[in-house]
Scaffold this active site. Structure first.
Site, PDB file in Angstrom:
ATOM      1  N   ARG A  36      15.014  10.775  99.892  1.00 42.82           N
ATOM      2  CA  ARG A  36      14.980   9.416  99.347  1.00 42.82           C
ATOM      3  C   ARG A  36      16.417   8.981  99.117  1.00 42.82           C
ATOM      4  O   ARG A  36      17.156   9.615  98.363  1.00 42.82           O
ATOM      5  CB  ARG A  36      14.219   9.368  98.017  1.00 42.82           C
ATOM      6  CG  ARG A  36      14.529   8.106  97.221  1.00 42.82           C
ATOM      7  CD  ARG A  36      13.630   7.887  96.055  1.00 42.82           C
ATOM      8  NE  ARG A  36      12.299   7.523  96.490  1.00 42.82           N
ATOM      9  CZ  ARG A  36      11.376   6.963  95.701  1.00 42.82           C
ATOM     10  NH1 ARG A  36      11.666   6.705  94.430  1.00 42.82           N
ATOM     11  NH2 ARG A  36      10.186   6.660  96.150  1.00 42.82           N
ATOM     12  N   HIS A  66       9.413   2.418 103.356  1.00 44.95           N
ATOM     13  CA  HIS A  66       8.763   3.388 102.465  1.00 44.95           C
ATOM     14  C   HIS A  66       7.423   3.806 103.083  1.00 44.95           C
ATOM     15  O   HIS A  66       6.348   3.462 102.600  1.00 44.95           O
ATOM     16  CB  HIS A  66       8.553   2.744 101.082  1.00 44.95           C
ATOM     17  CG  HIS A  66       8.257   3.718  99.987  1.00 44.95           C
ATOM     18  ND1 HIS A  66       8.219   5.085 100.186  1.00 44.95           N
ATOM     19  CD2 HIS A  66       7.992   3.528  98.659  1.00 44.95           C
ATOM     20  CE1 HIS A  66       7.945   5.682  99.031  1.00 44.95           C
ATOM     21  NE2 HIS A  66       7.807   4.765  98.097  1.00 44.95           N
TER      22      HIS A  66
HETATM   23  N1  NVA Z   1      11.101  -1.695  96.397  1.00 44.69           N
HETATM   24  C1  NVA Z   1      11.144  -0.645  95.412  1.00 44.69           C
HETATM   25  C2  NVA Z   1      10.080   0.366  95.659  1.00 44.69           C
HETATM   26  C3  NVA Z   1      10.001   1.462  94.642  1.00 44.69           C
HETATM   27  C4  NVA Z   1       8.964   2.495  94.960  1.00 44.69           C
HETATM   28  C5  NVA Z   1      12.520  -0.012  95.422  1.00 44.69           C
HETATM   29  O1  NVA Z   1      13.060   0.224  96.497  1.00 44.69           O
HETATM   30  O2  NVA Z   1      13.064   0.225  94.345  1.00 44.69           O
HETATM   31  N1   CP Z   2       6.045   4.279  94.456  1.00 40.47           N
HETATM   32  C1   CP Z   2       7.035   5.165  94.363  1.00 40.47           C
HETATM   33  O1   CP Z   2       7.649   5.582  95.343  1.00 40.47           O
HETATM   34  O2   CP Z   2       7.313   5.566  93.081  1.00 40.47           O
HETATM   35  P1   CP Z   2       8.544   6.442  92.611  1.00 40.47           P
HETATM   36  O3   CP Z   2       9.783   5.604  92.738  1.00 40.47           O
HETATM   37  O4   CP Z   2       8.232   6.766  91.173  1.00 40.47           O
HETATM   38  O5   CP Z   2       8.644   7.680  93.439  1.00 40.47           O
END
Ligand code: NVA
Ligand code: CP
Length: 305
Positions: free
Chosen positions: A102, A129
């Site tokens: 990530r 994602h």
């Molecule tokens: N769009 C958000 C998704 C979090 C799971 C982010 O990138 O922070």
């Molecule tokens: N939805 C999701 O990816 O949540 P986190 O940021 O908590 O991993």
């Protein structure tokens, strides 16, 4: 299929197989049937951003598959101090059986996957994602009994979630409508790729700045935070611009009567969604969160098994 970087890279068939395997693993877990298909294998999990769901679901999922999850915070590994992705990949592939990452730049994940001989799983970049959307498709299937022919409306920022939802819908034959304010639309390259996928599956894509238009006749209403990780400095400005895109009771009532509400979480009540919607009877947010576990186990079992 060596890696999971983008749903755009997968065939419709591969996505369906992952969802079927995820449902099978979910059922086995509920009935106490063990499935240690990754016994003796190790997944390295690189995080340069925060996480609750992704970290916990990958760690628990890997454990349930009989393997070992190794949390690697970028604060602790040399990648965070400037060691190259190339060297990191070449070293980690000597120890690990798979890498989950990530991070911010999508190009970093592409480079890691290119350099590493072991599977690489994208657990969120600024662009995409995919793991979340696999869980979302699984959840939609459980609640609606099908995917093909459904309509998903995404209201809000044209961000990583919007992009992966677009790809996911296109692959499984779901119609998709995205309402984002001017200046915050989806990435042009993602739109172009998705349009090809929509053509292949025969479902439709609508891009608009009008939330009421997008939500009309929707089976699934989806939103995400207006301030993604890394955008904290723009918070005040974004909250002002996005307010007309709030999913509240009035907007939600324009969807189908039996529409479900979805959000990848974390959610900010009173901003992208109101309490009466996200905590209301049509919200399936915790089913989505749970399905991260089952869908990702399917991904790990497929790529690392
Ligand atoms: N769009 C958000 C998704 C979090 C799971 C982010 O990138 O922070
Ligand atoms: N939805 C999701 O990816 O949540 P986190 O940021 O908590 O991993």
């Amino acid at each position: 299929m060596k890696d999971l970087i983008s749903l755009h890279d997968l065939s419709s068939e591969e996505i369906k197989e992952l969802l079927e395997l995820g449902l099978k693993l979910k059922n086995e877990l509920k009935h106490g049937i063990p499935h240690p298909v990754l016994k003796g294998k190790t997944l390295g999990m690189i995080f340069t951003k925060s996480s609750t769901r992704t970290r916990v679901s990958f760690e628990v999922g890997m454990t349930q598959l009989g393997g070992y999850p190794l949390f690697l915070s970028s604060n602790d590994i040399q990648l965070g101090r400037g060691e190259t992705i190339h060297d990191t990949a070449k070293v980690l592939e000597r120890y690990l059986d798979g890498i989950m990452i990530r991070t911010y730049a999508h190009s970093d994940v592409l480079e890691l996957a290119e350099e590493a001989d072991i599977p690489v799983i994208n657990a969120l970049t600024d662009l995409l994602h995919p793991c979340q959307v696999l869980a979302d498709l699984m959840t939609a299937y459980e609640h609606k009994g099908k995917l093909e022919g459904l309509k998903l409306a995404y209201i809000g920022d044209g961000n990583n979630m919007a992009h992966s939802l677009m790809y996911g819908c296109a692959k499984v034959g779901m119609d998709c409508a995205i309402a984002a304010p001017k200046g915050y639309e989806c990435d042009a390259e993602v739109i172009a790729n998705a349009k090809n996928d929509f053509k292949m599956s025969g479902s439709t894509l609508v891009l608009t700045d009008n939330p009421a238009e997008a939500i009309m006749n929707a089976d699934i209403v989806y939103t995400d935070t207006w301030v993604s990780m890394g955008q904290e400095a723009e918070k005040a400005e974004r909250q002002k611009i996005f307010m007309p895109y709030q999913v509240n009771k009035e907007l939600f009532s324009k969807a189908k009567n039996d529409a479900v509400f979805m959000h990848c979480l974390p959610a900010y009540r009173g901003f992208e969604v109101t309490e009466d919607v996200i905590d209301g009877p049509q919200s399936v947010i915790f089913d989505e969160a749970e399905n991260r576990l089952h869908a990702q186990k399917a991904v790990m079992a497929t790529l690392m098994g």
